[in-house]
Write an enzyme that holds these catalytic residues in place. Structure first.
Site, PDB file in Angstrom:
ATOM      1  N   CYS A   1       1.032  -1.121  -0.009  1.00  0.00           N
ATOM      2  CA  CYS A   1       0.016   0.009   0.042  1.00  0.00           C
ATOM      3  C   CYS A   1       0.772   1.378  -0.003  1.00  0.00           C
ATOM      4  O   CYS A   1       1.975   1.252   0.725  1.00  0.00           O
ATOM      5  CB  CYS A   1      -0.970  -0.045   1.170  1.00  0.00           C
ATOM      6  SG  CYS A   1      -1.806   1.482   1.449  1.00  0.00           S
TER       7      CYS A   1
ATOM      8  N   CYS B   1       1.917  23.331   2.500  1.00  0.00           N
ATOM      9  CA  CYS B   1       2.030  21.838   2.501  1.00  0.00           C
ATOM     10  C   CYS B   1       3.203  21.139   1.753  1.00  0.00           C
ATOM     11  O   CYS B   1       3.307  19.941   1.479  1.00  0.00           O
ATOM     12  CB  CYS B   1       0.554  21.009   2.044  1.00  0.00           C
ATOM     13  SG  CYS B   1       0.184  21.549   0.423  1.00  0.00           S
TER      14      CYS B   1
END
Length: 470
Positions: free
Chosen positions: A84, A428
């Site tokens: 993942c 960010c």
């Protein structure tokens, strides 16, 4: 001969020591004075590397054998780790993660920003390092990703999957057993929807052939205890959908907003589609300091609500508001920061590109009886104009929280022209923030730097810079 020379690009480098963490969560090693970037390792590992890409100034490689393991390593807690793409830093401890995130901010500001910097404030870590997200989006697929071990086992596997995209593969989904990102009942809902679809022969979507029924599942949990579930399907089958909705409502009475979308487009985006509220309210609420934020199926809200509160408190602190300031909040989104600071200043002007987000921002002011906010929708470089400044006045403080690409150069030029006393820059992406800080250094100096970790177990880091007029 051609084959031999091509093969050299995939040579094995033996017993290479990994030196340090660098950008995008990768690590750096060196071989014959050439930099090698490697994912999935830790500083201090000694590994054999297979070269997978070779450029003039660097190579990219993957670890194929470990001779020594770094002391920084910890045991990953998720069975899906390594396949993942969600939590790529589970193999290093949280304190180590924070150290490298702070270093990433510092390296970017020094290397790209090239400005004089104060001593950095210590990074604000997240109290929760698991189950911290309030939103997850799962995708259905009839061609689940199989690991190398599964393929080599020769066994037959159920190829229906409900989970996450494999990095770099739009058509392959990893079937998720348990995800540590979102609190209960997120896992239970996902597993129940999967089970129901299998038992009722509802075909999982085939993204390549564009056929099937079950497409997507979105779960949003809120700190108020409210819970939203959105099921996305490929075609309108009212009887089938009603049965599924009734089953979910009965199985999970805690769902306060149960919705669905019929999406026959080539992709999963639904911002231009109708979202049908089957049961409950068409929204949920998050809360900060008694301020309620309405979150609809298409709304943006910070995915780590607890840490967003810490981020916004620090942003407000650095803005140093006394109650008399005119604040411009650029890239305001759903007006979260604008409404959060409104009670500490005279007026807030919020600007955002997405019209639906601005509608959310206005609603969030209304439901909290906040009357000193004004919001505009449109391209930042067009809205932040001489006319706007003439209408509302020169801002005392600008708060800016742009997307990953940073601010448009025209926006930076306008800020230099308008020249507020303080700019609080929330980012960010420390690399584009550093670039913008260099542009702003013509008239501003950096007086505070505060990294904030919003996403434990990943390399992502937020950063706040306070720029003070020279």
């Amino acid at each position: 001969m051609r084959n031999k020379s091509k093969k050299k690009h995939f040579d094995i480098l033996e017993q290479v020591r990994i030196e340090e963490m660098v950008a995008e969560g990768k690590c750096l090693a060196r071989h014959n004075n050439m930099v090698v970037f490697v994912a999935g390792v830790a500083p201090g590992d000694v590994v054999d590397l297979r070269i997978i890409r070779k450029k003039k100034s660097f190579m990219e490689a993957e670890a194929v054998h470990f001779h020594e393991l770094s002391e920084l390593r910890v045991q990953p807690f998720c069975e899906h780790f390594g396949t993942c793409g969600g939590c790529k830093w589970q193999h290093i401890g949280y304190d180590t993660q924070l150290y490298f995130k702070q270093k990433q901010v510092k390296d970017n500001l020094e290397r790209i920003g090239k400005v004089s910097l104060p001593e950095f404030d210590p990074i604000l870590g997240s109290e929760k390092t698991r189950y911290y997200r309030n939103k997850l989006e799962y995708t259905f697929s009839n061609t689940s990703w199989l690991t190398k071990e599964q393929i080599q086992s020769g066994q037959e596997y159920d190829r229906d999957a409900l989970g996450f995209h494999i990095p770099g593969r739009f058509d392959k989904i990893l079937d998720i057993k348990h995800c540590y990102l979102q609190p209960d009942p997120s896992n239970a809902i996902r597993l129940e929807v999967r089970k129901y679809a299998k038992e009722h022969n509802l075909p999982f979507f085939d993204i390549v052939k564009q056929e099937g029924y079950m497409r997507n599942l979105i779960i949003r949990t809120a700190n108020t205890g409210e819970l939203m579930v959105i099921v996305q399907v490929y075609e309108d089958r009212p009887g089938v959908m009603q049965a599924l909705m009734e089953h979910l409502a009965a199985t999970f009475p805690e769902i306060t907003s149960l919705q669905y979308v019929v999406n026959s487009k080539g992709n999963e985006t639904y911002h231009d589609l109708e979202v049908v509220c089957y049961k409950g309210l068409p929204y949920i609420h998050e809360e900060m300091e008694g301020i309620r934020f309405r979150v609809g199926p298409k709304s943006f809200y910070q995915t780590n609500a607890d840490q967003a509160y810490e981020l916004y408190k620090k942003t407000r602190e650095l803005a140093n508001l006394t109650g008399n300031e005119l604040v411009y909040d650029l890239y305001t989104g759903a007006g979260t920061i604008a409404n959060f600071v409104a009670r500490q200043c005279r007026e807030v002007i919020g600007i955002e590109y997405v019209p639906s987000a601005i509608e959310d921002a206005k609603i969030n002011s209304q439901i909290n009886d906040i009357t000193n906010t004004t919001f505009y929708a449109g391209d930042m470089k067009d809205i932040l104009s001489d006319e706007l400044v003439a209408r509302h006045g020169r801002p005392d403080v600008v708060i800016t929280d742009p997307p990953r690409a940073g601010m448009h150069e025209d926006v930076v030029k306008k800020l230099l022209q308008v020249h507020p006393n303080r700019i609080v820059y929330v980012s960010c992406n420390p690399a584009t923030q550093a670039r913008d800080v260099e542009w702003l250094s013509e008239k501003y100096e950096v007086t505070r730097v505060q990294p904030v970790d919003m996403f434990p177990q990943t390399h992502h880091v937020e950063n706040i810079v306070l720029l003070t007029a020279k």
